[in-house]
Scaffold this active site. Sequence first.
Site, PDB file in Angstrom:
ATOM      1  N   SER A 146      27.419  63.788  48.015  1.00 36.11           N
ATOM      2  CA  SER A 146      28.435  62.622  49.305  1.00 36.11           C
ATOM      3  C   SER A 146      29.204  63.764  49.698  1.00 36.11           C
ATOM      4  O   SER A 146      30.283  64.614  49.180  1.00 36.11           O
ATOM      5  CB  SER A 146      28.885  62.358  48.069  1.00 36.11           C
ATOM      6  OG  SER A 146      30.199  61.374  48.789  1.00 36.11           O
TER       7      SER A 146
ATOM      8  N   TYR B  35      33.956  60.580  40.539  1.00 34.83           N
ATOM      9  CA  TYR B  35      32.388  60.398  41.408  1.00 34.83           C
ATOM     10  C   TYR B  35      32.657  61.893  42.304  1.00 34.83           C
ATOM     11  O   TYR B  35      31.596  62.517  42.241  1.00 34.83           O
ATOM     12  CB  TYR B  35      32.394  59.797  42.205  1.00 34.83           C
ATOM     13  CG  TYR B  35      31.003  59.586  42.667  1.00 34.83           C
ATOM     14  CD1 TYR B  35      29.703  59.490  42.672  1.00 34.83           C
ATOM     15  CD2 TYR B  35      31.225  59.396  44.468  1.00 34.83           C
ATOM     16  CE1 TYR B  35      28.785  59.453  43.493  1.00 34.83           C
ATOM     17  CE2 TYR B  35      29.758  59.432  45.113  1.00 34.83           C
ATOM     18  CZ  TYR B  35      28.621  59.488  44.748  1.00 34.83           C
ATOM     19  OH  TYR B  35      28.160  59.282  45.546  1.00 34.83           O
TER      20      TYR B  35
END
Length: 317
Positions: free
Chosen positions: A127, A152
């Site tokens: 990501s 995350y």
Amino acid sequence: MNILVTGGAGFIGSHLVERLLVEGHRVICLDNFDDFYDPALKRRNLTRALQDPKFRLVEGDLRDEGILNKIFGEEKLAIVAHLAARAGVRPSIQNPLLYADVNIRGTLNLLEACKKHGVSRFIFASSSSVYGNNPKVPFAEDDPVDNPISPYAATKKAGELICHTYHHLYGFHIACLRYFTVYGPRQRPEMAIHQFTRLIHQGKKVSLFGDGSSRRDYTYIDDAIEGTMGALTREHGYEIYNIGESQTISLTELHRAIEERVGEKALLEYLPAQPGDVERTYADIRKAGDRLGYRPKIKIPEGLDRFVRWYLDERNK
Ligand SMILES: NC(=O)c1ccc[n+]([C@@H]2O[C@H](COP(=O)([O-])OP(=O)(O)OC[C@H]3O[C@@H](n4cnc5c(N)ncnc54)[C@H](O)[C@@H]3O)[C@@H](O)[C@H]2O)c1
């Protein structure tokens, strides 16, 4: 080829599954239909795939060694595309242990199954969040990414590191794809473009975090899938690729563009910036262009046209 797609019922995964089926591959999807958002939407994502005899759905958890052994034992897999994860920055702050368990231990579990069964080609869905609040833009793959600002992001960085270890120890070919906010049909309902469209359409209040100046590089799903296919069809050693559009739009410009397309004014509520949210994302995509032939085509105005059209069509069904 036989390809395992983890998280294949999700937003990006279901598009990848369909594309691989069209290309003639046999596709095994492992998904546990978790409750991060309505699992019924994920079942719907697979409607088309389930009609294809080359498709096999395995409902189960990535962290379950028994399920992985069964799949790897029964299928002669050539490639694993690992997209399953707990996604989303803000909920990871509420539940970091769950994020670590799924995103780190789950990834490790899958890599171990690959090792045991001799599968050495692997795609890892990373990501843009790994770049944190890096001041230098656009973000390039060799920029330092040692300052994640959410659990995350830290789990995605950890996933990249563990992938590197398996490349080093066992010679795996691994491409880590740093997706930059992907949008399009089936986008996760809590993500900004989907959420703004729904709330504006329903005449409900839209919460904007920060002063509206934060910027994002939004990637249209078809482009993200092109980039993923480019990575799937090559052997890499170990490489990281940015998959973005290399164009940014501010939050304020975004909600205005959605208002125009939905034909309604947004009822805006400004709230303080959220912890964990980065100020901007902006991808340098030259490496993916050079090595994967990645050429994103859908600019934000066209992507938003398509998204809003899809959203309204779905509502009318
Ligand atoms: N959508 C984006 O903008 C974006 C951006 C950067 C990275 N990513 C990454 O891309 C991947 C796909 O994202 P998405 O937006 O399609 O998310 P998604 O939530 O729609 O898809 C993830 C899928 O994984 C499944 N899953 C979760 N935990 C599992 C487990 N333990 N075992 C088996 N299946 C499990 C979920 O049920 C879901 O169907 C994720 O790894 C995400 O972190 C997405």
